[in-house]
Write an enzyme that holds these catalytic residues in place. Structure first.
Site, PDB file in Angstrom:
ATOM      1  N   ARG A 117       0.811  -1.224   0.000  1.00 53.02           N
ATOM      2  CA  ARG A 117       0.000   0.000   0.000  1.00 53.02           C
ATOM      3  C   ARG A 117       0.843   1.271   0.000  1.00 53.02           C
ATOM      4  O   ARG A 117       0.578   2.195  -0.761  1.00 53.02           O
ATOM      5  CB  ARG A 117      -0.969  -0.022   1.174  1.00 53.02           C
ATOM      6  CG  ARG A 117      -1.969  -1.162   1.057  1.00 53.02           C
ATOM      7  CD  ARG A 117      -2.999  -1.075   2.149  1.00 53.02           C
ATOM      8  NE  ARG A 117      -3.946  -2.174   2.030  1.00 53.02           N
ATOM      9  CZ  ARG A 117      -5.028  -2.285   2.766  1.00 53.02           C
ATOM     10  NH1 ARG A 117      -5.312  -1.360   3.664  1.00 53.02           N
ATOM     11  NH2 ARG A 117      -5.837  -3.315   2.614  1.00 53.02           N
ATOM     12  N   ASP A 127     -15.164  10.047   9.414  1.00 51.66           N
ATOM     13  CA  ASP A 127     -14.115   9.066   9.157  1.00 51.66           C
ATOM     14  C   ASP A 127     -12.797   9.817   9.042  1.00 51.66           C
ATOM     15  O   ASP A 127     -12.778  11.017   8.760  1.00 51.66           O
ATOM     16  CB  ASP A 127     -14.399   8.278   7.869  1.00 51.66           C
ATOM     17  CG  ASP A 127     -13.705   6.929   7.843  1.00 51.66           C
ATOM     18  OD1 ASP A 127     -14.347   5.919   8.146  1.00 51.66           O
ATOM     19  OD2 ASP A 127     -12.498   6.885   7.544  1.00 51.66           O
TER      20      ASP A 127
END
Length: 280
Positions: A49, A149
């Protein structure tokens, strides 16, 4: 933010140097920034990632990228780092029993109902909350859903409210599709968009649960924090529960994920039902 899925990088693609020291530093930074505890076996996931971020910046080593984070004040670089290490696995009406209980709890209410979706990901959870309560409150009810979030990319997708049509058909009843979604056409064919009448009930905002202090003044009728705290250590979980408690109304509900159990962590909550807590 929910289940993290490992995506190992193929051995042939390991063109970027990741030392033990770099991996340790990554784990420290994401814990400090977002409260996420990365286990030792997540090394391949970190390589895969963050490797994409490193290549984007034209760098050759993880140490160079970590030094960049130390130097910059640009929040977009830090957002990129956090976004890369969080995964948003969610669905409309996931853990359906929660929405059945939510409907029963608020059926017939006529005052304003305020819900916090903490860890709202790409929006499926808060929109599911809004659909459920729109049905039971009717035209006479007032609903506000605050959806937060830490992942800025997930929030952008949530605000757009556009989802693959096949996904919506699998997870949402035909009746709800007709009521709450618009099918796309032309360039939007194959997608469905949340209707403005539903979208206006949900407010999305970036919020870091491990940041402090929380400048939240209103209280909520329910808080959804599902499959978020499993990534935090016990001390962080206890601190979050302590912060949630004064934000819930006396008869408020705290919804957590199916694998989360906080009975022995906090004395401020007691289990009411399947992964649903109330104030003690």
């Amino acid at each position: 933010m929910t289940t993290v899925i490992q995506t190992p990088a193929p051995a042939a693609a390991r063109d970027i140097e990741l030392t033990d020291r770099d991996f340790k530093r990554v784990r420290e930074l994401i814990a400090a920034r977002a409260g996420i505890v990365l286990a030792e076996h997540k090394r391949d996931m970190v390589y895969s990632r963050l490797g994409r971020c490193i290549r984007k910046h034209g760098l050759l080593r993880f140490s160079d990228y970590l030094n960049l984070l130390d130097r910059v004040s640009d929040t977009s670089v830090w957002d990129e780092f956090v976004n890369a290490l969080t995964t948003n696995l969610t669905a409309f009406f996931r853990e359906s029993h929660h929405f059945e209980l939510l409907a029963d709890h608020f059926r017939g209410r006529r005052d304003t109902v305020r819900i916090w979706s903490a860890g709202s990901s790409t929006g499926e959870e808060p929109y599911s909350i809004a659909m459920t309560l729109s049905e039971v409150l009717g035209s006479g009810g007032d609903l506000e859903v605050w959806a937060t979030d830490i992942d800025s990319e997930a929030l952008a997708r949530a605000r757009a409210g556009v989802y693959p049509l096949d996904q919506v058909r699998r997870q949402v009843s035909e009746e709800r599709m007709k009521c709450f979604f618009q099918k796309g056409s032309g360039a939007r064919a194959g997608f469905a968009r949340v209707r403005p009448t539903l979208a206006q009930k949900v407010r999305f905002e970036q919020f870091n649960l491990v940041g402090s202090p929380w400048a939240i003044k209103q209280r909520f009728d329910a808080i959804f924090c599902r499959n978020v705290m499993i990534y935090f250590d016990r001390a962080t979980q206890a601190r979050l529960l302590e912060n949630f408690a004064p934000l819930l109304k006396p008869d408020g509900l705290l919804f957590v994920g199916h694998s989360e159990n906080f009975t022995h962590i906090s004395q401020q909550f007691r289990l009411r039902g399947q992964t649903v807590y109330v104030l003690s």
